[in-house]
Scaffold this motif. Structure first.
Motif, mmCIF file in Angstrom:
data_model
loop_
_atom_site.group_PDB
_atom_site.id
_atom_site.type_symbol
_atom_site.label_atom_id
_atom_site.label_comp_id
_atom_site.label_asym_id
_atom_site.label_seq_id
_atom_site.Cartn_x
_atom_site.Cartn_y
_atom_site.Cartn_z
ATOM 1 N N SER A 80 -6.724 5.259 3.497
ATOM 2 C CA SER A 80 -6.029 4.578 2.393
ATOM 3 C C SER A 80 -5.506 3.222 2.834
ATOM 4 C CB SER A 80 -4.862 5.440 1.881
ATOM 5 O OG SER A 80 -5.327 6.642 1.314
ATOM 6 N N ASN B 193 0.844 -1.190 0.000
ATOM 7 C CA ASN B 193 0.000 0.000 0.000
ATOM 8 C C ASN B 193 0.884 1.247 0.000
ATOM 9 O OD1 ASN B 193 -2.029 1.940 0.359
ATOM 10 N ND2 ASN B 193 -3.270 0.544 1.586
ATOM 11 N N ARG B 194 1.379 1.576 -1.184
ATOM 12 C CA ARG B 194 2.287 2.716 -1.316
ATOM 13 C C ARG B 194 1.579 4.035 -1.038
ATOM 14 N NH1 ARG B 194 3.182 3.341 -6.339
ATOM 15 N NH2 ARG B 194 1.660 1.819 -7.065
ATOM 16 N N ALA B 195 0.291 4.121 -1.361
ATOM 17 C CA ALA B 195 -0.458 5.359 -1.134
ATOM 18 C C ALA B 195 -0.575 5.665 0.348
ATOM 19 C CB ALA B 195 -1.845 5.254 -1.769
ATOM 20 N N GLN C 70 -3.873 2.480 -6.730
ATOM 21 C CA GLN C 70 -2.724 3.121 -6.080
ATOM 22 C C GLN C 70 -2.267 4.366 -6.838
ATOM 23 O OE1 GLN C 70 -0.561 1.725 -3.136
ATOM 24 N NE2 GLN C 70 -2.744 1.465 -2.843
ATOM 25 N N THR C 71 -2.178 4.245 -8.138
ATOM 26 C CA THR C 71 -1.685 5.372 -8.946
ATOM 27 C C THR C 71 -2.594 6.584 -8.809
ATOM 28 O OG1 THR C 71 -0.666 3.851 -10.527
ATOM 29 C CG2 THR C 71 -1.017 6.118 -11.257
ATOM 30 N N PRO D 221 -4.636 -3.803 -2.156
ATOM 31 C CA PRO D 221 -4.500 -2.353 -2.410
ATOM 32 C C PRO D 221 -4.789 -2.024 -3.871
ATOM 33 C CG PRO D 221 -2.732 -3.097 -0.998
ATOM 34 C CD PRO D 221 -3.478 -4.330 -1.422
ATOM 35 N N TYR D 222 -5.696 -1.096 -4.082
ATOM 36 C CA TYR D 222 -6.190 -0.844 -5.430
ATOM 37 C C TYR D 222 -6.131 0.647 -5.747
ATOM 38 C CZ TYR D 222 -10.234 0.011 -2.445
ATOM 39 O OH TYR D 222 -11.058 0.465 -1.448
ATOM 40 N N ASN E 225 -4.646 7.282 -6.353
ATOM 41 C CA ASN E 225 -4.531 7.786 -4.987
ATOM 42 C C ASN E 225 -3.263 8.630 -4.838
ATOM 43 O OD1 ASN E 225 -4.495 8.135 -2.159
ATOM 44 N ND2 ASN E 225 -5.409 6.138 -1.804
ATOM 45 N N ILE E 226 -2.165 8.145 -5.374
ATOM 46 C CA ILE E 226 -0.891 8.869 -5.273
ATOM 47 C C ILE E 226 -0.948 10.186 -6.046
ATOM 48 C CG2 ILE E 226 1.534 8.778 -5.963
ATOM 49 C CD1 ILE E 226 1.437 5.761 -5.262
ATOM 50 N N SER F 108 -10.664 6.741 -5.772
ATOM 51 C CA SER F 108 -9.613 5.740 -5.597
ATOM 52 C C SER F 108 -9.904 4.780 -4.442
ATOM 53 C CB SER F 108 -8.254 6.421 -5.380
ATOM 54 O OG SER F 108 -8.174 7.004 -4.088
#
Length: 452
Positions: A344, A283-285, A358-359, A355-356, A361-362, A428
């Motif tokens: 998030s 979960n990078r976001a 992500q792009t 985790p979905y 959200n970021i 997101s």
């Protein structure tokens, strides 16, 4: 999700995000009135728009804190929430009260005290909501495992409830009224809310970095100590010009200058935990919002707060757009980003999916953060010009407003970008998504089968 009762948090997050949208829409409308003063002037006066903007902010942040608590407390206490039914009743009361207050504001039904405009019956309903919530989370913790995260979180949440009681005390003397008024407004956002912020960040760092809990708890206690030491007497920077004794200018200047310390400690804490732990959390976001929260809080609440907190500076900047710059970035950096970070992180578990988006959200993170930064600088420059023209040269207030109007256009433009970024964030986390977990499992199963 480890516990079924954590599902309660989902609906708190949904309601919080509804009010988040209301808050941003009202803010965009208020920004429009600054540059086009007759916009909806008869239908919706500016004081009502501002009231909705600030009250929606406070309520949705509190609702987000409640959702955060209902999500993380079961995992920390290692047991289900004491009563999910009470949690849903609490949510219904809180949301009904919030909507009733907004409708009442549009009809001119309010008490007039800034941030505490709610009618008496809504204030009482808030106390009932707080008692239900505190019973629920306190019993969950007391009957389960106790950790530093839940101890600090409970201290912060009980502090929110206790200081809210001063909302019922409104003395006729204006100076006395402001002394106790700041017990709520300051000791919430620069006191007990910081404890909630520190505990939620600690939970996120434990879950996403894998760093040993004892290390994170030591940082947590240090941050809490700094926050309470500086924040309690830092209330004095609001007492400079309300008729309080002169010693508050010294006390307020010294201790409020130290308020930057806990926010700086949070930056060091979060980044050092990430560098020390694993950096491959899916979960990078959520990780980005968590780190961004500490940086935003440091600059918004810490640096921009320090810019005008010393009494001999505040003498000139008090009540100018410098204050607005500090307020916008501080709330966004410290508490808006905190809620968006845990939402998030939690939503993939609450929705049962990997985790979905992500792009998306970021991207929303960078647009929202960039727009808020531009807004802050625009208001800061507007405040600097306002101080010089109005407080030094002696120009009239309305003439100065004409001179700084270009900065208001920049604020409006950045506010529209914040609205767009908020919609991207909502899509997101709540938008449709394929069940990526099932797809990943099938792929793993296919890869595990022996080749013929």
């Amino acid at each position: 999700m480890k516990y079924a009762s954590q599902r309660v948090a989902y609906w708190y997050f949904v309601c919080a995000m509804i009010l988040f949208g209301v808050q941003i829409a009202a803010g965009a409308l208020a920004g429009t009135v600054y540059v086009l003063p007759n916009t909806l002037s008869e239908l919706m006066p500016f004081n009502i728009i501002r009231m909705i903007h600030t009250n929606a902010l406070i309520v949705w942040l509190l609702m987000g804190f409640f959702g955060c608590a209902y999500y993380l407390v079961p995992e920390e206490a290692e047991r289900d929430i004491e009563s999910p039914l009470l949690a849903y009743i609490q949510l219904g009361l809180l949301m009904s009260g919030a909507l009733a207050a907004v409708i009442g504001y549009t009809q001119g039904i309010h008490e007039g005290r800034e941030f505490l405009e709610q009618p008496l019956w809504i204030k009482i309903a808030i106390v009932v909501v707080a008692l239900i919530f505190l019973y629920n989370v306190s019993m969950t913790v007391l009957k389960g495992r106790r950790t530093a995260v839940t101890s600090v979180l409970l201290l912060g949440l009980w502090g929110i409830a206790v200081f809210w009681l001063f909302a019922f005390y409104a003395p006729d003397n204006l100076s006395l009224d402001k002394v106790y008024w700041w017990y709520i407004v300051h000791l919430w956002v620069e006191g007990v809310w910081e404890l909630v912020m520190a505990s939620v960040l600690a939970f996120l760092m434990i879950k996403m970095t894998g760093v040993d809990r004892e290390v994170i708890e030591k940082w947590l206690y240090s941050i809490v100590g700094l926050a309470l030491f500086s924040g309690l007497l830092g209330t004095g920077h609001h007492y400079y010009w309300i008729g309080a004794p002169g010693y508050w200018q010294w006390v307020g200047s010294i201790f409020s200058a130290l308020e930057i310390a806990p926010f700086f400690a949070m930056v060091i804490f979060a980044f050092s935990m990430v560098f020390k732990g694993r950096k491959d959390h899916p979960n990078r976001a959520a990780m980005l919002w968590s780190l961004g929260c500490t940086v935003g809080a440091f600059f918004g609440a810490g640096v921009w707060g320090f810019l005008h907190t010393l009494s001999f500076v505040n003498y000139y900047t008090h009540g100018t757009q410098v204050t607005a710059a500090h307020g916008h970035l501080a709330f966004f950096g410290a508490y808006v980003m905190l809620n968006l970070a845990l939402i998030s992180y939690a939503m993939p578990y609450l929705r049962g999916k990997a985790p979905y988006h992500q792009t998306l959200n970021i991207i929303s993170f960078w647009i929202m953060s960039g727009a808020m930064t531009v807004m802050t600088f625009a208001l800061t420059f507007a405040g600097a010009v306002q101080v010089h023209l109005q407080r030094v040269m002696g120009m009239s207030y309305m003439d100065v407003q004409d001179e700084i109007a270009p900065f208001y256009w920049v604020r409006l433009g950045s506010g529209v970008l914040v609205l767009i970024a908020a919609l991207m964030f909502l899509w997101s986390v709540f938008g449709p998504v394929r069940d990526q977990r099932v797809a990943a499992q099938r792929k793993a199963q296919a890869a595990a089968q022996p080749a013929e």
